[in-house]
Design an enzyme around this catalytic site. Sequence first.
Site, mmCIF file in Angstrom:
data_model
loop_
_atom_site.group_PDB
_atom_site.id
_atom_site.type_symbol
_atom_site.label_atom_id
_atom_site.label_comp_id
_atom_site.label_asym_id
_atom_site.label_seq_id
_atom_site.Cartn_x
_atom_site.Cartn_y
_atom_site.Cartn_z
ATOM 1 C CE LYS A 179 -3.441 1.132 12.372
ATOM 2 N NZ LYS A 179 -4.541 2.503 11.603
ATOM 3 C CG ASP A 180 -1.691 -3.097 10.899
ATOM 4 O OD1 ASP A 180 -3.173 -2.840 11.531
ATOM 5 O OD2 ASP A 180 -1.389 -2.902 9.581
ATOM 6 C CB SER A 193 -0.968 0.189 0.962
ATOM 7 O OG SER A 193 -0.134 -0.052 2.367
ATOM 8 N NE ARG A 205 -10.314 -4.986 4.902
ATOM 9 C CZ ARG A 205 -9.606 -6.183 4.241
ATOM 10 N NH1 ARG A 205 -9.910 -7.129 3.604
ATOM 11 N NH2 ARG A 205 -8.322 -5.680 4.252
ATOM 12 N N GLY A 206 -9.785 -0.821 2.913
ATOM 13 C CA GLY A 206 -8.525 -0.748 1.836
ATOM 14 C C GLY A 206 -7.927 0.109 2.538
ATOM 15 C CG ASN A 207 -4.707 2.501 -0.303
ATOM 16 O OD1 ASN A 207 -6.170 3.088 -1.180
ATOM 17 N ND2 ASN A 207 -3.939 1.323 -0.905
ATOM 18 C CB VAL A 208 -5.682 6.483 2.599
ATOM 19 C CG1 VAL A 208 -5.515 7.872 2.464
ATOM 20 C CG2 VAL A 208 -4.732 6.081 4.253
ATOM 21 C CD GLN A 209 -3.390 6.096 -1.155
ATOM 22 O OE1 GLN A 209 -3.767 5.469 -0.627
ATOM 23 N NE2 GLN A 209 -2.651 7.616 -1.354
ATOM 24 C CB THR A 210 -9.874 1.863 -1.033
ATOM 25 O OG1 THR A 210 -8.029 1.537 -2.387
ATOM 26 C CG2 THR A 210 -10.825 1.157 -1.205
ATOM 27 N NE ARG A 211 -9.525 2.450 5.499
ATOM 28 C CZ ARG A 211 -9.350 2.312 6.649
ATOM 29 N NH1 ARG A 211 -9.489 2.586 7.063
ATOM 30 N NH2 ARG A 211 -7.761 0.821 6.611
ATOM 31 C CB SER A 242 -11.359 0.267 12.783
ATOM 32 O OG SER A 242 -10.906 0.733 14.519
ATOM 33 C CG LEU A 243 -13.964 -5.348 15.095
ATOM 34 C CD1 LEU A 243 -14.221 -6.552 15.925
ATOM 35 C CD2 LEU A 243 -15.068 -5.091 14.897
ATOM 36 N NE ARG A 244 -8.890 2.223 17.226
ATOM 37 C CZ ARG A 244 -9.153 3.326 16.832
ATOM 38 N NH1 ARG A 244 -10.007 4.364 17.834
ATOM 39 N NH2 ARG A 244 -8.854 4.020 15.862
ATOM 40 N NE ARG A 245 -10.283 4.858 13.025
ATOM 41 C CZ ARG A 245 -9.170 4.770 12.724
ATOM 42 N NH1 ARG A 245 -9.602 3.998 11.653
ATOM 43 N NH2 ARG A 245 -8.259 4.895 12.388
#
Length: 318
Positions: free
Chosen positions: A95-96, A19, A161-167, A141-144
């Site tokens: 965090k991963d 990514s 889901r997806g990387n920054v650009q996808t989202r 994110s389950l947390r968010r």
Amino acid sequence: MTQTYPTPDRPLKIGTRGSPLALAQAHETRQRLMAAHDLPEAAFEIMVIKTTGDDRTLIDADRPLKEIGNKGLFTKEIEEAMVAGRIDIAVHSMKDMPTEQPDGLTLGCSLPREDTRDAFISPNAAGIADLPAGAVVGSSSLRRRAQLLNKRPDLKVVEFRGNVQTRLKKLHDGVADCTFLAMAGLRRLGMSDLANGGIEPEDMLPAIAQGAIGIEWRLTDTATAELLVPLHDTPTGQRLDAERAFLAGLDGSCETPIAGLALIEGDDIWLRGEILRPDGSQKLSTEGRALLADGAALGRELAAELRGRAPAGFFDWM
């Protein structure tokens, strides 16, 4: 002992996901190694490794992470390449990372930590409080998800889901009214201007180890270990020790809405943490302080405290 350095003929192989953010982190690591040892760029080779979590069909289908696997879905293939000797180090978003390493590998180098906050991104609302009732929030994110529903049960949260650009593209296409990304990722990509603002920890406690980059290598590779010594940021490592001990004490995974943040205050470490039910209906919070050297012990202590305070059935979903 004479230090062995990589050369253009025998470069140090840096493993990473593909990514844009993962590549930016790998490039930062390479630049820091070049500067620390006065070596040319050609002495380092960045190798992209596709992980299970990067499967395009699963991303496009917005499959929840919990349906695909645990946190290892972003690291398994990279670690397998390292064990096999195809790469020398791996660069990870901390965090991963699972709290336990595979046999023979170590995760002992942390780069200086970036902004730990979540970023709020919306074309129409300035912040969470400005979202109208029933607004659609996109987040994988389950947390968010749990934190938002705990504060605003009227919101509708959809998988994103997806990387920054996808989202960002999904947001532009109207799939949701807003989304959240790590401020650290936006800053590393030079895209922090896309955020409406950073959310303070008092309003949304971040993911464990958010904003931190970790470097993993083989325990037997002492030459690489020596190369990484100048890159390690001790305060970041101390903070992560406390946070990841808290996570481990709660059996944290991609199926667990857990948040936590450690800060250093003089000779002490201050750790805040929380765990929620996935639907946001219940939240348990805690905090504590200890000497820096006792950060990991503090994390374990606070995790045990939350387990002891949890009402009957709180962990049934885990």
